[in-house]
Scaffold this motif. Structure first.
Motif, PDB file in Angstrom:
ATOM      1  N   LEU A  50      21.748  17.894  91.708  1.00  0.00           N
ATOM      2  CA  LEU A  50      23.118  17.412  91.802  1.00  0.00           C
ATOM      3  C   LEU A  50      23.178  15.953  91.655  1.00  0.00           C
ATOM      4  O   LEU A  50      24.147  15.304  91.245  1.00  0.00           O
ATOM      5  CB  LEU A  50      23.719  18.176  93.193  1.00  0.00           C
ATOM      6  N   ALA A  51      22.078  15.228  92.239  1.00  0.00           N
ATOM      7  CA  ALA A  51      22.139  13.669  92.077  1.00  0.00           C
ATOM      8  C   ALA A  51      21.949  13.379  90.708  1.00  0.00           C
ATOM      9  O   ALA A  51      22.716  12.544  90.229  1.00  0.00           O
ATOM     10  CB  ALA A  51      21.022  13.183  92.996  1.00  0.00           C
ATOM     11  N   LEU A  52      21.417  14.077  89.860  1.00  0.00           N
ATOM     12  CA  LEU A  52      21.122  13.644  88.640  1.00  0.00           C
ATOM     13  C   LEU A  52      22.127  13.931  87.862  1.00  0.00           C
ATOM     14  O   LEU A  52      22.484  13.086  86.876  1.00  0.00           O
ATOM     15  CB  LEU A  52      19.758  14.288  87.708  1.00  0.00           C
ATOM     16  N   ALA A  53      22.881  15.056  88.232  1.00  0.00           N
ATOM     17  CA  ALA A  53      24.216  15.402  87.425  1.00  0.00           C
ATOM     18  C   ALA A  53      25.482  14.465  87.710  1.00  0.00           C
ATOM     19  O   ALA A  53      26.100  13.986  86.948  1.00  0.00           O
ATOM     20  CB  ALA A  53      24.493  16.810  87.855  1.00  0.00           C
ATOM     21  N   ALA A  54      25.391  14.028  89.022  1.00  0.00           N
ATOM     22  CA  ALA A  54      26.221  12.720  89.306  1.00  0.00           C
ATOM     23  C   ALA A  54      26.083  11.579  88.804  1.00  0.00           C
ATOM     24  O   ALA A  54      26.855  11.055  88.359  1.00  0.00           O
ATOM     25  CB  ALA A  54      26.327  12.763  90.934  1.00  0.00           C
ATOM     26  N   ALA A  55      24.687  11.240  88.584  1.00  0.00           N
ATOM     27  CA  ALA A  55      24.350  10.157  87.908  1.00  0.00           C
ATOM     28  C   ALA A  55      25.013  10.080  86.249  1.00  0.00           C
ATOM     29  O   ALA A  55      25.486   9.226  85.633  1.00  0.00           O
ATOM     30  CB  ALA A  55      22.949   9.602  87.646  1.00  0.00           C
ATOM     31  N   LEU A  56      24.901  11.231  85.619  1.00  0.00           N
ATOM     32  CA  LEU A  56      25.425  11.651  84.397  1.00  0.00           C
ATOM     33  C   LEU A  56      26.911  11.323  84.391  1.00  0.00           C
ATOM     34  O   LEU A  56      27.386  10.643  83.623  1.00  0.00           O
ATOM     35  CB  LEU A  56      24.977  12.988  83.957  1.00  0.00           C
ATOM     36  N   VAL A  57      27.460  11.960  85.436  1.00  0.00           N
ATOM     37  CA  VAL A  57      29.011  11.852  85.454  1.00  0.00           C
ATOM     38  C   VAL A  57      29.482  10.467  85.722  1.00  0.00           C
ATOM     39  O   VAL A  57      30.394  10.037  84.875  1.00  0.00           O
ATOM     40  CB  VAL A  57      29.616  12.728  86.474  1.00  0.00           C
ATOM     41  N   LEU A  58      28.533   9.580  86.418  1.00  0.00           N
ATOM     42  CA  LEU A  58      29.045   8.415  86.391  1.00  0.00           C
ATOM     43  C   LEU A  58      28.740   7.296  85.470  1.00  0.00           C
ATOM     44  O   LEU A  58      29.623   6.618  85.034  1.00  0.00           O
ATOM     45  CB  LEU A  58      28.232   7.576  87.681  1.00  0.00           C
ATOM     46  N   CYS A  59      27.804   7.849  84.554  1.00  0.00           N
ATOM     47  CA  CYS A  59      27.615   7.183  83.251  1.00  0.00           C
ATOM     48  C   CYS A  59      28.591   7.411  82.404  1.00  0.00           C
ATOM     49  O   CYS A  59      29.207   6.679  81.603  1.00  0.00           O
ATOM     50  CB  CYS A  59      26.268   7.493  82.518  1.00  0.00           C
ATOM     51  N   LEU A  60      29.307   8.696  82.441  1.00  0.00           N
ATOM     52  CA  LEU A  60      30.207   8.955  81.345  1.00  0.00           C
ATOM     53  C   LEU A  60      31.607   8.504  81.873  1.00  0.00           C
ATOM     54  O   LEU A  60      32.508   8.156  81.011  1.00  0.00           O
ATOM     55  CB  LEU A  60      30.321  10.610  81.381  1.00  0.00           C
ATOM     56  N   ALA A  61      31.655   7.926  83.019  1.00  0.00           N
ATOM     57  CA  ALA A  61      32.950   7.282  83.386  1.00  0.00           C
ATOM     58  C   ALA A  61      33.191   5.930  83.016  1.00  0.00           C
ATOM     59  O   ALA A  61      34.184   5.358  83.005  1.00  0.00           O
ATOM     60  CB  ALA A  61      32.982   7.330  84.962  1.00  0.00           C
ATOM     61  N   VAL A  62      31.890   5.351  82.717  1.00  0.00           N
ATOM     62  CA  VAL A  62      32.014   3.962  82.233  1.00  0.00           C
ATOM     63  C   VAL A  62      31.929   4.050  80.620  1.00  0.00           C
ATOM     64  O   VAL A  62      32.565   3.165  80.088  1.00  0.00           O
ATOM     65  CB  VAL A  62      30.514   3.200  82.657  1.00  0.00           C
ATOM     66  N   ASP A  63      31.228   4.717  79.825  1.00  0.00           N
ATOM     67  CA  ASP A  63      31.222   4.585  78.307  1.00  0.00           C
ATOM     68  C   ASP A  63      31.533   5.982  77.594  1.00  0.00           C
ATOM     69  O   ASP A  63      31.689   7.187  78.346  1.00  0.00           O
ATOM     70  CB  ASP A  63      29.778   3.919  78.050  1.00  0.00           C
ATOM     71  N   HIS A  64      31.645   5.802  76.580  1.00  0.00           N
ATOM     72  CA  HIS A  64      31.811   7.015  75.739  1.00  0.00           C
ATOM     73  C   HIS A  64      30.431   7.823  75.737  1.00  0.00           C
ATOM     74  O   HIS A  64      29.300   7.371  76.322  1.00  0.00           O
ATOM     75  CB  HIS A  64      32.026   6.713  74.172  1.00  0.00           C
ATOM     76  N   ALA A  65      30.191   9.023  75.556  1.00  0.00           N
ATOM     77  CA  ALA A  65      29.322   9.984  75.564  1.00  0.00           C
ATOM     78  C   ALA A  65      27.821   9.586  74.873  1.00  0.00           C
ATOM     79  O   ALA A  65      27.086   9.623  75.617  1.00  0.00           O
ATOM     80  CB  ALA A  65      29.802  11.424  74.966  1.00  0.00           C
ATOM     81  N   THR A  66      28.101   8.999  73.655  1.00  0.00           N
ATOM     82  CA  THR A  66      26.721   8.615  73.061  1.00  0.00           C
ATOM     83  C   THR A  66      26.105   7.491  73.800  1.00  0.00           C
ATOM     84  O   THR A  66      24.862   7.607  74.027  1.00  0.00           O
ATOM     85  CB  THR A  66      27.061   8.273  71.565  1.00  0.00           C
ATOM     86  N   MET A  67      26.814   6.691  74.227  1.00  0.00           N
ATOM     87  CA  MET A  67      26.334   5.247  75.034  1.00  0.00           C
ATOM     88  C   MET A  67      25.837   5.860  76.295  1.00  0.00           C
ATOM     89  O   MET A  67      24.839   5.448  76.703  1.00  0.00           O
ATOM     90  CB  MET A  67      27.031   4.343  74.908  1.00  0.00           C
ATOM     91  N   ALA A  68      26.738   6.478  76.826  1.00  0.00           N
ATOM     92  CA  ALA A  68      26.723   7.165  78.310  1.00  0.00           C
ATOM     93  C   ALA A  68      25.096   7.894  78.454  1.00  0.00           C
ATOM     94  O   ALA A  68      24.516   7.874  79.492  1.00  0.00           O
ATOM     95  CB  ALA A  68      27.740   7.869  79.002  1.00  0.00           C
ATOM     96  N   SER A  69      25.050   8.824  77.510  1.00  0.00           N
ATOM     97  CA  SER A  69      23.784   9.484  77.676  1.00  0.00           C
ATOM     98  C   SER A  69      22.564   8.733  77.350  1.00  0.00           C
ATOM     99  O   SER A  69      21.625   8.942  77.905  1.00  0.00           O
ATOM    100  CB  SER A  69      23.794  10.636  76.675  1.00  0.00           C
TER     101      SER A  69
END
Length: 109
Positions: free
Chosen positions: A51-70
């Motif tokens: 869940l923490a790793l998934a939350a990190a992904l969601v936080l990254c997606l909140a900052v940038d578009h999907a390609t940069m966030a991933s």
């Protein structure tokens, strides 16, 4: 100002998630607490870590578009894994703060 804070939160979530996943492994639990963990504790650590790793992904997606966030997410996971690995090799007891409900007495049950 919110983007750096969100990225910092994502990195902290990645470190916590990698730490919880590492602590769910018997050898690392032995290093940290000196005993194996119960099956229930291992399950909780794995779920919370994922869940923490998934939350990190969601936080990254909140900052940038999907390609940069991933890309940022994968780089954060890599840095977190190295950080946890170095902590386990140098001062494994420092990871105890990630699971304060586990004590040396309850670890071997």
């Amino acid at each position: 100002m919110t983007a750096p804070l969100l990225l910092l939160a994502a990195l902290l979530a990645s470190v916590a998630g990698m730490g919880w996943l590492a602590l769910s492994m018997p050898i690392h639990a032995q290093q940290v607490w000196g005993a194996a963990l119960s099956a229930g504790t291992v399950r909780v650590l794995r779920v919370v870590g994922a869940l923490a790793l998934a939350a990190a992904l969601v936080l990254c997606l909140a900052v940038d578009h999907a390609t940069m966030a991933s890309l940022v997410w994968v780089m954060g996971l890599t840095a977190a894994a190295v950080c946890v690995a170095m902590t386990l090799s140098w001062r494994p007891h420092w990871l105890r703060w990630l699971a304060p409900w586990v004590s040396a007495r309850t670890a071997d049950r």
